[in-house]
Design an enzyme around this catalytic site. Structure first.
Site, mmCIF file in Angstrom:
data_model
loop_
_atom_site.group_PDB
_atom_site.id
_atom_site.type_symbol
_atom_site.label_atom_id
_atom_site.label_comp_id
_atom_site.label_asym_id
_atom_site.label_seq_id
_atom_site.Cartn_x
_atom_site.Cartn_y
_atom_site.Cartn_z
ATOM 1 N N GLY A 240 79.321 5.171 25.961
ATOM 2 C CA GLY A 240 78.754 4.301 24.941
ATOM 3 C C GLY A 240 77.845 3.188 25.393
ATOM 4 O O GLY A 240 77.120 2.613 24.561
ATOM 5 N N GLU A 276 83.405 8.135 30.276
ATOM 6 C CA GLU A 276 82.583 9.273 29.817
ATOM 7 C C GLU A 276 81.143 8.842 29.545
ATOM 8 O O GLU A 276 80.635 9.044 28.444
ATOM 9 C CB GLU A 276 83.179 9.845 28.525
ATOM 10 C CG GLU A 276 84.612 10.322 28.626
ATOM 11 C CD GLU A 276 85.195 10.718 27.269
ATOM 12 O OE1 GLU A 276 84.584 10.420 26.217
ATOM 13 O OE2 GLU A 276 86.268 11.334 27.265
ATOM 14 N N ARG A 279 74.454 8.721 28.309
ATOM 15 C CA ARG A 279 73.121 8.119 28.254
ATOM 16 C C ARG A 279 72.811 7.258 29.483
ATOM 17 O O ARG A 279 71.724 7.327 30.051
ATOM 18 C CB ARG A 279 73.060 7.253 26.991
ATOM 19 C CG ARG A 279 71.683 6.767 26.638
ATOM 20 C CD ARG A 279 71.752 5.766 25.483
ATOM 21 N NE ARG A 279 72.555 6.170 24.383
ATOM 22 C CZ ARG A 279 72.105 6.809 23.282
ATOM 23 N NH1 ARG A 279 70.828 7.079 23.174
ATOM 24 N NH2 ARG A 279 72.929 7.146 22.317
ATOM 25 N N TYR A 319 67.026 8.915 14.242
ATOM 26 C CA TYR A 319 67.668 7.584 14.328
ATOM 27 C C TYR A 319 66.655 6.445 14.312
ATOM 28 O O TYR A 319 67.007 5.318 14.675
ATOM 29 C CB TYR A 319 68.463 7.453 15.634
ATOM 30 C CG TYR A 319 69.298 8.631 16.040
ATOM 31 C CD1 TYR A 319 70.413 9.023 15.289
ATOM 32 C CD2 TYR A 319 69.003 9.350 17.186
ATOM 33 C CE1 TYR A 319 71.182 10.097 15.685
ATOM 34 C CE2 TYR A 319 69.778 10.415 17.593
ATOM 35 C CZ TYR A 319 70.865 10.785 16.835
ATOM 36 O OH TYR A 319 71.632 11.849 17.238
ATOM 37 N N CYS A 344 54.698 19.813 10.528
ATOM 38 C CA CYS A 344 54.276 19.502 9.162
ATOM 39 C C CYS A 344 55.329 18.705 8.405
ATOM 40 O O CYS A 344 55.938 19.196 7.436
ATOM 41 C CB CYS A 344 53.948 20.799 8.431
ATOM 42 S SG CYS A 344 52.528 21.564 9.201
ATOM 43 N N GLU A 345 55.589 17.519 8.895
ATOM 44 C CA GLU A 345 56.499 16.587 8.219
ATOM 45 C C GLU A 345 56.052 15.183 8.560
ATOM 46 O O GLU A 345 55.735 14.907 9.718
ATOM 47 C CB GLU A 345 57.937 16.728 8.747
ATOM 48 C CG GLU A 345 58.668 17.883 8.175
ATOM 49 C CD GLU A 345 60.178 17.718 8.263
ATOM 50 O OE1 GLU A 345 60.682 16.578 8.141
ATOM 51 O OE2 GLU A 345 60.836 18.746 8.447
HETATM 52 N N1 LLP Z 1 82.401 10.477 24.882
HETATM 53 C C1 LLP Z 1 82.427 10.928 23.621
HETATM 54 C C2 LLP Z 1 83.712 11.361 23.032
HETATM 55 C C3 LLP Z 1 81.234 10.991 22.874
HETATM 56 O O1 LLP Z 1 81.258 11.420 21.629
HETATM 57 C C4 LLP Z 1 80.020 10.572 23.476
HETATM 58 C C5 LLP Z 1 78.761 10.621 22.728
HETATM 59 C C6 LLP Z 1 80.053 10.126 24.803
HETATM 60 C C7 LLP Z 1 81.269 10.089 25.475
HETATM 61 C C8 LLP Z 1 78.841 9.687 25.539
HETATM 62 O O2 LLP Z 1 78.277 8.546 24.982
HETATM 63 P P1 LLP Z 1 77.082 7.798 25.731
HETATM 64 O O3 LLP Z 1 77.641 7.209 26.991
HETATM 65 O O4 LLP Z 1 76.028 8.785 26.020
HETATM 66 O O5 LLP Z 1 76.649 6.779 24.760
HETATM 67 N N2 LLP Z 1 72.428 11.944 19.871
HETATM 68 C C9 LLP Z 1 72.660 10.510 19.847
HETATM 69 C C10 LLP Z 1 73.878 10.113 20.636
HETATM 70 C C11 LLP Z 1 75.149 10.794 20.201
HETATM 71 C C12 LLP Z 1 76.336 10.441 21.042
HETATM 72 C C13 LLP Z 1 77.490 11.323 20.757
HETATM 73 N N3 LLP Z 1 78.660 11.071 21.543
HETATM 74 C C14 LLP Z 1 71.415 9.799 20.348
HETATM 75 O O6 LLP Z 1 70.419 10.462 20.648
HETATM 76 O O7 LLP Z 1 71.374 8.577 20.399
#
Ligand code: LLP
Length: 422
Positions: A240, A276, A279, A319, A344-345
């Site tokens: 996160g 976890e 990003r 987003y 085309c959007e």
């Molecule tokens: N753990 C779990 C259970 C998750 O659902 C996620 C992300 C992560 C870890 C990793 O989160 P991070 O460290 O990457 O923030 N497609 C969206 C982001 C969706 C995230 C989904 N879950 C975007 O492009 O911003």
């Protein structure tokens, strides 16, 4: 910090000029920097070291490319997976099942079976119903499944609504006020080894306060669960932590600050921590390299039409995400334009009224911070083949994923017999 810098008048990824890649592979193309990924993996692991024993399990969903996973495997990272496809990718990249945790709100019986048979490290269960299904699978296989419940702590992550997961109304996890009952139920089920607690409140978090609030609640829950006689040995704190997308906005907290907060909040928990991050490890390690098709005058600002589109990089359309856009070979001056793709959007707009370095038709541009949730979220909308991916390592570069051919894209369709004999 990343390894995309201007040298000799052209943007390079590490020691490779981006025009070299564009010429050889065509555009659009994703380009990943090995050095940046390695650096982020090390920075994160160093930052959380003060919190004690831990496993950093890369959230595969952020970038599941085999070359990316293999790179991160050599840095000692495990994997956080949400499907059996991600499990197979992680294992194929050399990540031991003992370093893989299985998250996800809708695991199926077949997925549970394959992962458990493979020796997966931890199932983060999202409901009692899921625990019951896993119990049946474990009994059938004659194995004990190590489990945690993902607990929904009911905190506002203060991120975009579509990527916030820890509020009571979100679909994720077991509500914290029902967690003790869920653990008691799991203990009564055969084949489950209740070992941990998990939490993940959202993505692209730019403030540590919601994370701290969530972790504090988890700490209290661990204390209660131990009182109830559960042997809690692991705490999975999810991912996160946000990354800087827009240089004009205050940057999110540094990993060091996150690590220090985690060390402070989890002191005395006496658990192995799991992280976890997705990003944070890969976002700044990637760019989407694209060519300007043409510049078209608009009613107000001009339109810069590039050969990448919303199907290649969905984040702005989905987003309203910001990605910095820069010319690869800078010219003098700037221009203010809408940067758009050919789909085309109207939603196929990467930036509106953005001031960027001046570009002309035929110039190359990059969309920065495109290593996470980018190539992997691509589609073939408008019959546009999936983009190629390239990985750079010093002065070496290689194709990490071949561009989908139009034949592969179109040829997968089948026309039923009754239409063939028209
Ligand atoms: N753990 C779990 C259970 C998750 O659902 C996620 C992300 C992560 C870890 C990793 O989160 P991070 O460290 O990457 O923030 N497609 C969206 C982001 C969706 C995230 C989904 N879950 C975007 O492009 O911003």
């Amino acid at each position: 910090m990343d390894h995309f810098t201007i040298r000799d008048g052209a943007l390079h990824c590490e020691d490779v000029p981006l025009p070299t890649i564009a010429e050889a592979v065509g555009t659009p193309v994703y380009v990943y920097s090995t050095a940046t990924m390695r650096r982020h993996a090390r920075v994160f692991q160093t930052a959380v070291a003060p919190a004690g024993d831990s496993l950093t399990a890369f959230a595969v969903k952020a970038n599941p490319n085999a070359a990316v996973l293999a790179t991160l495997a050599t840095e000692g990272l495990g994997a956080d997976i949400v499907s059996i496809g991600e499990y197979r990718r992680a294992v194929a990249a050399g990540i031991a099942p003992a370093k893989i945790v299985f998250s996800g709100v809708g695991k199926t019986e077949a997925e549970m079976e394959e992962a458990l048979a493979g020796g997966l490290s931890l199932f983060n269960l999202e409901s009692v119903e899921e625990a019951e299904m896993l119990s049946a699978v474990a009994v059938r296989l004659g194995r004990d499944a190590p489990v945690a419940f993902r607990v929904n702590p009911d905190v506002d992550a203060r991120s975009h609504a579509k990527i916030s997961t820890g509020a009571a109304h979100n679909k994720f996890g077991v509500p914290i006020d029902r967690a003790r009952a869920a653990y008691d139920r799991a203990r009564a089920l055969p084949g489950l080894a209740v070992t941990g607690v998990a939490v993940h409140i959202g993505s692209q978090l730019t403030d540590l306060a919601p994370l701290e609030a969530a972790f504090t609640r988890i700490g209290e829950l661990i204390r209660q669960l131990r009182e109830d006689g559960h042997h809690i040995r692991r705490a999975d704190l999810g991912g996160g932590l946000g990354v800087p997308y827009d240089p004009d906005r205050p940057p999110p907290p540094e990993p060091e600050a996150y690590g220090a907060m985690v060390a402070r909040v989890t002191r005395g928990w006496d658990v192995t921590l799991v992280f976890e991050p997705g990003r944070l490890i890969v976002a700044n390690a990637g760019v989407l390299l694209s060519r300007v098709i043409r510049v078209k005058p608009g009613a107000g600002t001009p339109f810069v039409i590039v050969d990448a589109a919303m199907n290649d990089l969905m984040r702005p359309a989905l987003y309203d995400a910001f990605h910095a856009i820069d010319p690869v070979i800078p010219r003098d001056g700037t221009m203010t334009a809408d940067i758009v793709g050919p789909v085309c959007e109207t939603g196929d707009t990467f930036a509106t009224g953005r001031t960027i370095g001046r570009v002309e038709a035929g110039d190359l541009v990059v969309f920065r911070t495109a290593g996470a949730y980018a190539a992997t979220m691509a589609s073939t909308y408008n019959s546009r083949p999936l983009t190629a991916e390239v990985i750079v390592n010093g002065s070496d570069w290689a194709i990490a994923r071949a561009r989908q051919t139009l034949d592969a894209l179109i040829g997968a369709d089948r026309v039923p017999a009754w239409l063939k004999d028209r």
